[in-house]
Design a protein around this motif. Structure first.
Motif, PDB file in Angstrom:
ATOM      1  N   PRO A 176     -24.225  35.961  83.816  1.00 47.60           N
ATOM      2  CA  PRO A 176     -23.789  37.165  84.556  1.00 47.60           C
ATOM      3  C   PRO A 176     -22.741  37.986  83.812  1.00 47.60           C
ATOM      4  O   PRO A 176     -22.505  39.138  84.182  1.00 47.60           O
ATOM      5  CB  PRO A 176     -23.224  36.593  85.859  1.00 47.60           C
ATOM      6  CG  PRO A 176     -22.830  35.197  85.540  1.00 47.60           C
ATOM      7  CD  PRO A 176     -23.810  34.728  84.501  1.00 47.60           C
ATOM      8  N   THR A 177     -22.103  37.409  82.796  1.00 47.83           N
ATOM      9  CA  THR A 177     -21.080  38.167  82.062  1.00 47.83           C
ATOM     10  C   THR A 177     -21.691  39.106  81.025  1.00 47.83           C
ATOM     11  O   THR A 177     -21.004  40.004  80.548  1.00 47.83           O
ATOM     12  CB  THR A 177     -20.094  37.236  81.336  1.00 47.83           C
ATOM     13  OG1 THR A 177     -20.769  36.561  80.272  1.00 47.83           O
ATOM     14  CG2 THR A 177     -19.482  36.228  82.285  1.00 47.83           C
ATOM     15  N   CYS A 178     -22.942  38.896  80.698  1.00 50.50           N
ATOM     16  CA  CYS A 178     -23.556  39.700  79.628  1.00 50.50           C
ATOM     17  C   CYS A 178     -24.081  41.022  80.179  1.00 50.50           C
ATOM     18  O   CYS A 178     -24.981  41.036  81.024  1.00 50.50           O
ATOM     19  CB  CYS A 178     -24.698  38.914  78.979  1.00 50.50           C
ATOM     20  SG  CYS A 178     -25.500  39.867  77.674  1.00 50.50           S
TER      21      CYS A 178
ATOM     22  N   LYS B  95     -19.368  38.861  64.699  1.00 49.65           N
ATOM     23  CA  LYS B  95     -20.642  38.537  65.323  1.00 49.65           C
ATOM     24  C   LYS B  95     -20.422  37.398  66.312  1.00 49.65           C
ATOM     25  O   LYS B  95     -19.642  36.480  66.062  1.00 49.65           O
ATOM     26  CB  LYS B  95     -21.655  38.083  64.263  1.00 49.65           C
ATOM     27  CG  LYS B  95     -22.111  39.196  63.331  1.00 49.65           C
ATOM     28  CD  LYS B  95     -23.180  40.007  63.985  1.00 49.65           C
ATOM     29  CE  LYS B  95     -23.742  41.060  63.041  1.00 49.65           C
ATOM     30  NZ  LYS B  95     -24.635  41.997  63.743  1.00 49.65           N
ATOM     31  N   VAL B  96     -21.105  37.448  67.435  1.00 49.90           N
ATOM     32  CA  VAL B  96     -21.051  36.354  68.409  1.00 49.90           C
ATOM     33  C   VAL B  96     -22.192  35.388  68.098  1.00 49.90           C
ATOM     34  O   VAL B  96     -23.358  35.770  68.082  1.00 49.90           O
ATOM     35  CB  VAL B  96     -21.164  36.884  69.851  1.00 49.90           C
ATOM     36  CG1 VAL B  96     -21.294  35.729  70.845  1.00 49.90           C
ATOM     37  CG2 VAL B  96     -19.928  37.723  70.185  1.00 49.90           C
ATOM     38  N   LEU B  97     -21.791  34.142  67.821  1.00 47.23           N
ATOM     39  CA  LEU B  97     -22.767  33.124  67.449  1.00 47.23           C
ATOM     40  C   LEU B  97     -22.957  32.140  68.591  1.00 47.23           C
ATOM     41  O   LEU B  97     -22.013  31.791  69.305  1.00 47.23           O
ATOM     42  CB  LEU B  97     -22.290  32.368  66.202  1.00 47.23           C
ATOM     43  CG  LEU B  97     -21.985  33.215  64.973  1.00 47.23           C
ATOM     44  CD1 LEU B  97     -21.575  32.321  63.805  1.00 47.23           C
ATOM     45  CD2 LEU B  97     -23.185  34.078  64.586  1.00 47.23           C
TER      46      LEU B  97
ATOM     47  N   ARG C  24     -27.869  41.416  79.404  1.00 43.06           N
ATOM     48  CA  ARG C  24     -28.735  40.285  79.766  1.00 43.06           C
ATOM     49  C   ARG C  24     -29.378  39.636  78.544  1.00 43.06           C
ATOM     50  O   ARG C  24     -30.594  39.380  78.528  1.00 43.06           O
ATOM     51  CB  ARG C  24     -29.800  40.722  80.771  1.00 43.06           C
ATOM     52  CG  ARG C  24     -29.156  41.292  82.008  1.00 43.06           C
ATOM     53  CD  ARG C  24     -30.129  41.552  83.098  1.00 43.06           C
ATOM     54  NE  ARG C  24     -29.433  42.117  84.253  1.00 43.06           N
ATOM     55  CZ  ARG C  24     -29.886  42.057  85.474  1.00 43.06           C
ATOM     56  NH1 ARG C  24     -31.011  41.462  85.735  1.00 43.06           N
ATOM     57  NH2 ARG C  24     -29.208  42.572  86.458  1.00 43.06           N
ATOM     58  N   ALA C  25     -28.537  39.387  77.557  1.00 41.26           N
ATOM     59  CA  ALA C  25     -29.039  38.749  76.337  1.00 41.26           C
ATOM     60  C   ALA C  25     -29.106  37.227  76.445  1.00 41.26           C
ATOM     61  O   ALA C  25     -29.812  36.592  75.678  1.00 41.26           O
ATOM     62  CB  ALA C  25     -28.171  39.139  75.142  1.00 41.26           C
ATOM     63  N   MET C  26     -28.329  36.663  77.401  1.00 35.77           N
ATOM     64  CA  MET C  26     -28.382  35.216  77.586  1.00 35.77           C
ATOM     65  C   MET C  26     -29.447  34.921  78.637  1.00 35.77           C
ATOM     66  O   MET C  26     -29.332  35.342  79.795  1.00 35.77           O
ATOM     67  CB  MET C  26     -27.020  34.672  78.015  1.00 35.77           C
ATOM     68  CG  MET C  26     -25.911  34.929  76.993  1.00 35.77           C
ATOM     69  SD  MET C  26     -26.264  34.338  75.322  1.00 35.77           S
ATOM     70  CE  MET C  26     -26.338  32.552  75.566  1.00 35.77           C
TER      71      MET C  26
END
Ligand code: SF4
Ligand code: SF4
Length: 94
Positions: A83-85, A67-69, A88-90
């Motif tokens: 821009p890396t997501c 999981k990414v925390l 667009r979750a960030m």
């Protein structure tokens, strides 16, 4: 990120970390250009793309769950992860 006088801070990831650590040690308060960032866990697919983009390790891949925390305490709101997501979750709040 900008200094109190409005000057910007940018550069390669390694230099960026060294510079921000140095400035903090000097007691200089760094002011982000944006107000806040949040991770939308409903959108996040834990792909891990943002982890390598984050200069402060505010985004980490937890093992063995994979999981990414997101740790807001470590975030300097640089916006590199946005821009890396791919989903667009960030999300930045100005
Ligand atoms: S804005 Fe994103 S890339 Fe920048 S420090 Fe915060 S979590 Fe890491
Ligand atoms: S890049 Fe986006 S979808 Fe992938 S782990 Fe980071 S926040 Fe989640």
């Amino acid at each position: 990120m900008k200094r109190a006088d409005g000057a910007g801070v940018s550069g390669e990831e390694q230099d960026y970390r060294r510079a921000t650590d140095y400035l903090r040690q000097m007691g200089i308060r760094l002011q982000p250009l944006v107000q806040d960032i949040r991770k939308n866990d409903e959108r996040c697919t834990d792909c891990g793309a943002c982890v390598g983009a984050c200069p402060t390790e505010a985004l980490v891949l937890e093992r063995p769950s994979m999981k990414v925390l997101f740790n807001p305490e470590e975030c300097v709101v640089c916006g590199e992860c946005v821009p890396t997501c791919p989903v667009r979750a960030m999300e930045l709040t100005f």
